[in-house]
Motif scaffolding. Sequence first.
Motif, mmCIF file in Angstrom:
data_model
loop_
_atom_site.group_PDB
_atom_site.id
_atom_site.type_symbol
_atom_site.label_atom_id
_atom_site.label_comp_id
_atom_site.label_asym_id
_atom_site.label_seq_id
_atom_site.Cartn_x
_atom_site.Cartn_y
_atom_site.Cartn_z
ATOM 1 N N GLY A 18 30.287 3.249 -17.425
ATOM 2 C CA GLY A 18 29.604 2.057 -17.929
ATOM 3 C C GLY A 18 29.523 1.971 -19.441
ATOM 4 O O GLY A 18 28.687 1.236 -19.971
ATOM 5 N N LYS A 19 30.397 2.663 -20.169
ATOM 6 C CA LYS A 19 30.341 2.642 -21.637
ATOM 7 C C LYS A 19 30.647 1.251 -22.195
ATOM 8 O O LYS A 19 29.926 0.752 -23.066
ATOM 9 C CB LYS A 19 31.317 3.676 -22.213
ATOM 10 N N ASP A 20 31.717 0.628 -21.704
ATOM 11 C CA ASP A 20 32.052 -0.725 -22.172
ATOM 12 C C ASP A 20 30.981 -1.724 -21.772
ATOM 13 O O ASP A 20 30.616 -2.610 -22.551
ATOM 14 C CB ASP A 20 33.409 -1.159 -21.611
ATOM 15 N N THR A 21 30.469 -1.588 -20.562
ATOM 16 C CA THR A 21 29.404 -2.473 -20.099
ATOM 17 C C THR A 21 28.160 -2.316 -20.963
ATOM 18 O O THR A 21 27.492 -3.303 -21.305
ATOM 19 C CB THR A 21 29.048 -2.172 -18.630
ATOM 20 N N PHE A 22 27.851 -1.089 -21.330
ATOM 21 C CA PHE A 22 26.709 -0.805 -22.196
ATOM 22 C C PHE A 22 26.820 -1.593 -23.500
ATOM 23 O O PHE A 22 25.876 -2.286 -23.912
ATOM 24 C CB PHE A 22 26.648 0.702 -22.479
ATOM 25 N N VAL A 23 27.973 -1.504 -24.156
ATOM 26 C CA VAL A 23 28.155 -2.190 -25.435
ATOM 27 C C VAL A 23 28.196 -3.705 -25.248
ATOM 28 O O VAL A 23 27.622 -4.453 -26.051
ATOM 29 C CB VAL A 23 29.436 -1.691 -26.133
ATOM 30 N N ASN A 24 28.859 -4.176 -24.199
ATOM 31 C CA ASN A 24 28.939 -5.620 -23.957
ATOM 32 C C ASN A 24 27.558 -6.232 -23.710
ATOM 33 O O ASN A 24 27.272 -7.346 -24.172
ATOM 34 C CB ASN A 24 29.861 -5.904 -22.773
ATOM 35 N N ILE B 299 19.053 -0.717 -21.394
ATOM 36 C CA ILE B 299 19.665 -0.855 -22.717
ATOM 37 C C ILE B 299 18.699 -1.495 -23.702
ATOM 38 O O ILE B 299 18.612 -1.074 -24.861
ATOM 39 C CB ILE B 299 20.950 -1.693 -22.625
ATOM 40 N N ASN B 300 17.954 -2.481 -23.255
ATOM 41 C CA ASN B 300 16.978 -3.141 -24.109
ATOM 42 C C ASN B 300 15.900 -2.162 -24.556
ATOM 43 O O ASN B 300 15.475 -2.154 -25.722
ATOM 44 C CB ASN B 300 16.344 -4.319 -23.359
ATOM 45 N N GLU B 301 15.468 -1.320 -23.647
ATOM 46 C CA GLU B 301 14.457 -0.302 -23.974
ATOM 47 C C GLU B 301 15.013 0.691 -25.003
ATOM 48 O O GLU B 301 14.315 1.076 -25.955
ATOM 49 C CB GLU B 301 14.020 0.436 -22.714
ATOM 50 N N PHE B 302 16.268 1.100 -24.800
ATOM 51 C CA PHE B 302 16.901 2.004 -25.760
ATOM 52 C C PHE B 302 16.991 1.370 -27.136
ATOM 53 O O PHE B 302 16.613 1.992 -28.143
ATOM 54 C CB PHE B 302 18.310 2.378 -25.266
ATOM 55 N N TRP B 303 17.464 0.134 -27.208
ATOM 56 C CA TRP B 303 17.666 -0.519 -28.496
ATOM 57 C C TRP B 303 16.342 -0.707 -29.234
ATOM 58 O O TRP B 303 16.275 -0.507 -30.464
ATOM 59 C CB TRP B 303 18.373 -1.851 -28.303
ATOM 60 N N ASN B 304 15.300 -1.068 -28.533
ATOM 61 C CA ASN B 304 13.998 -1.237 -29.167
ATOM 62 C C ASN B 304 13.467 0.076 -29.716
ATOM 63 O O ASN B 304 12.682 0.084 -30.678
ATOM 64 C CB ASN B 304 12.993 -1.817 -28.158
ATOM 65 N N SER B 305 13.898 1.182 -29.141
ATOM 66 C CA SER B 305 13.413 2.487 -29.602
ATOM 67 C C SER B 305 14.160 2.999 -30.825
ATOM 68 O O SER B 305 13.663 3.882 -31.531
ATOM 69 C CB SER B 305 13.526 3.515 -28.481
ATOM 70 N N VAL B 306 15.358 2.450 -31.098
ATOM 71 C CA VAL B 306 16.163 2.973 -32.215
ATOM 72 C C VAL B 306 16.332 2.003 -33.365
ATOM 73 O O VAL B 306 16.702 2.423 -34.482
ATOM 74 C CB VAL B 306 17.568 3.418 -31.743
#
Length: 216
Positions: free
Chosen positions: A63-69, A208-215
């Motif tokens: 799911g690496k590409d899906t993660f970035v997309n 992913i949203n939770e990860f992005w908000n944390s960084v």
Amino acid sequence: MFIEDFLFRQKKVYAQNVLTFSTMALKQGLHTARIVDRKPCMEKRMVFMNKKIFILNGMPHSGKDTFVNILKTFASVQKISWVDPALDVIKKSGIDISEKTAADRVLISDIMDSLERYDSRCFKYVVAKAAEFMHDEKTEALFIDIRAKCNRCKTGIALNAQSILIVPEHDFVVKSPCHDDSPDNFHADDHDYIIRNPGTIPAFKEVINEFWNSVK
């Protein structure tokens, strides 16, 4: 005594390599927060300090590409791969690897290894792309797809990058004959972040949203 001498020599070689990689990164124009602090312009300094570089790892179809997309739907990010120089060589040769068969993966891996042994082509590529990213005020984060532990290590040191491991909770993972896909390259302890792919887009988007908000 022989083993101790060997380990000591290996440590010296590793330390010298790290210095070489870091020097190469700086020559490419890559600015670290420490270097940018010397610049007089506060706005420009803040732009550099807020830039983030991540090394992205995971088994094929994790799911690496899906993660970035998904991340691109609410953040300005870019993704490159360690194997891009090898893919460019294959494309110019007219070989079709669109299906990514086992034979295709072996071909990519072999060319990638040859380029890296020849003149560190893949490493130079990601360093150059990172330098471009650092001067692009619009892009917030750069994700570099790298699997082999040794390559992740030297890139992480040179670019001051943190690593992410995508772990699928489903069973659909391709078994690859390439040495880069060895289980040794996917240990959780070797990464700064472990992100689990639940298997559905809505659930993955929440993670992913939770990860992005944390960084960010």
